[in-house]
Scaffold this active site. Structure first.
Site, PDB file in Angstrom:
ATOM      1  N   ASP A 153     -10.509  36.218  -4.547  1.00 32.88           N
ATOM      2  CA  ASP A 153      -9.943  36.637  -5.240  1.00 32.88           C
ATOM      3  C   ASP A 153      -9.026  35.723  -5.918  1.00 32.88           C
ATOM      4  OD1 ASP A 153      -9.488  38.279  -7.593  1.00 32.88           O
ATOM      5  OD2 ASP A 153      -7.018  38.433  -7.454  1.00 32.88           O
TER       6      ASP A 153
ATOM      7  N   ASP B  88      -6.992  35.453  -9.602  1.00 33.53           N
ATOM      8  CA  ASP B  88      -5.409  36.191 -10.403  1.00 33.53           C
ATOM      9  C   ASP B  88      -5.112  37.169  -9.599  1.00 33.53           C
ATOM     10  OD1 ASP B  88      -5.664  35.434 -12.967  1.00 33.53           O
ATOM     11  OD2 ASP B  88      -7.433  36.381 -13.807  1.00 33.53           O
TER      12      ASP B  88
ATOM     13  N   ASP C 240      -5.829  40.867  -3.436  1.00 32.20           N
ATOM     14  CA  ASP C 240      -4.692  41.482  -3.961  1.00 32.20           C
ATOM     15  C   ASP C 240      -4.185  42.973  -4.281  1.00 32.20           C
ATOM     16  OD1 ASP C 240      -3.601  41.156  -7.190  1.00 32.20           O
ATOM     17  OD2 ASP C 240      -5.732  40.386  -6.573  1.00 32.20           O
TER      18      ASP C 240
END
Length: 227
Positions: free
Chosen positions: A7, A9, A167
């Site tokens: 991922d 961001d 995240d």
């Protein structure tokens, strides 16, 4: 060697300040009396499901009618397109990527960030050359947590063991739907406690990532997860 998809961001880049600024630029186009600007904390909480959902959450938080959504979304994406000045790479993230590449792993990106802003930020941080494939939020007709974008990134990387690094709740759900082992970065934009997100390993320092990956591929349990 493994196929490792990241991922973006909240995992490699702290882009929330630029995303917040783009949201506030969109809000500033509304007629008076204009709603209060987003705080950084609010904007961070809206990240994770793509631009359309960010704007929908922003509207809901400010009580803005759905009729304003198309114009707000267009303005948000326009402001977001080249917004990189406030974004920062997490400490050690780029070095970890380089160490994984040096170890022979094949790397990709799977994000809900639209492809325009994705290309801009990869270029700004000299990341494009480090990844063999980049899947954005509008590359396919669906986005995470649908597993199709992650599967597309992995397929483009060829064959071999696979891992997904993210995240958030969206990333954890994506990994589970795709049946891919998930490494959770605990310093990003998640809302739940790490223990409440399904994961195979976790880390709070990118410097630890290369050794963590090596241990997972060798079948060594992650001490933090085993506790």
């Amino acid at each position: 060697m493994a196929r490792i998809v990241f991922d973006l961001d909240g995992t490699l880049l702290n882009s929330a300040p630029d995303i917040c600024a783009a949201g506030n630029a969109a809000l500033a186009t509304l007629p008076a009396p204009r709603p209060a600007p987003l705080s950084l904390g609010e904007a961070t909480g809206f990240i994770g499901s793509g631009a359309d959902q960010f704007v929908a959450r922003m509207r809901a938080a400010r009580g803005i009618d759905a009729a304003a959504h198309p114009a707000l979304l267009a303005t948000f994406i326009d402001a977001y397109e080249g917004a990189t000045g406030l974004t920062r790479a997490y400490p050690g993230a780029v070095e970890a990527i380089d160490a994984l590449r040096a170890a022979g792993h094949r790397l990709g990106i799977c994000t809900n960030k639209p492809v325009g802003p994705l290309a801009a930020v990869l270029d700004a941080f000299d990341l494009a050359r480090r990844f063999e494939v980049s899947i954005g939020g509008d590359t396919l007709p669906v986005r995470k947590p649908d597993p199709a974008p992650l599967r597309a990134a992995l397929e483009a990387l060829g064959k071999g063991p696979c891992l997904f690094v993210g995240d958030s709740e969206t990333d954890a759900e994506t990994a589970r739907a795709a049946s891919v082992p998930f490494l959770l970065f605990t310093g990003g934009y998640r809302k739940a406690a790490p223990r409440d997100l399904p994961h195979d390993a976790l880390f709070d320092d990118h410097a630890a990532l290369p050794d963590l990956v090596a241990g997972m591929l060798a079948g060594i349990p992650d001490p933090a997860t085993a506790r």
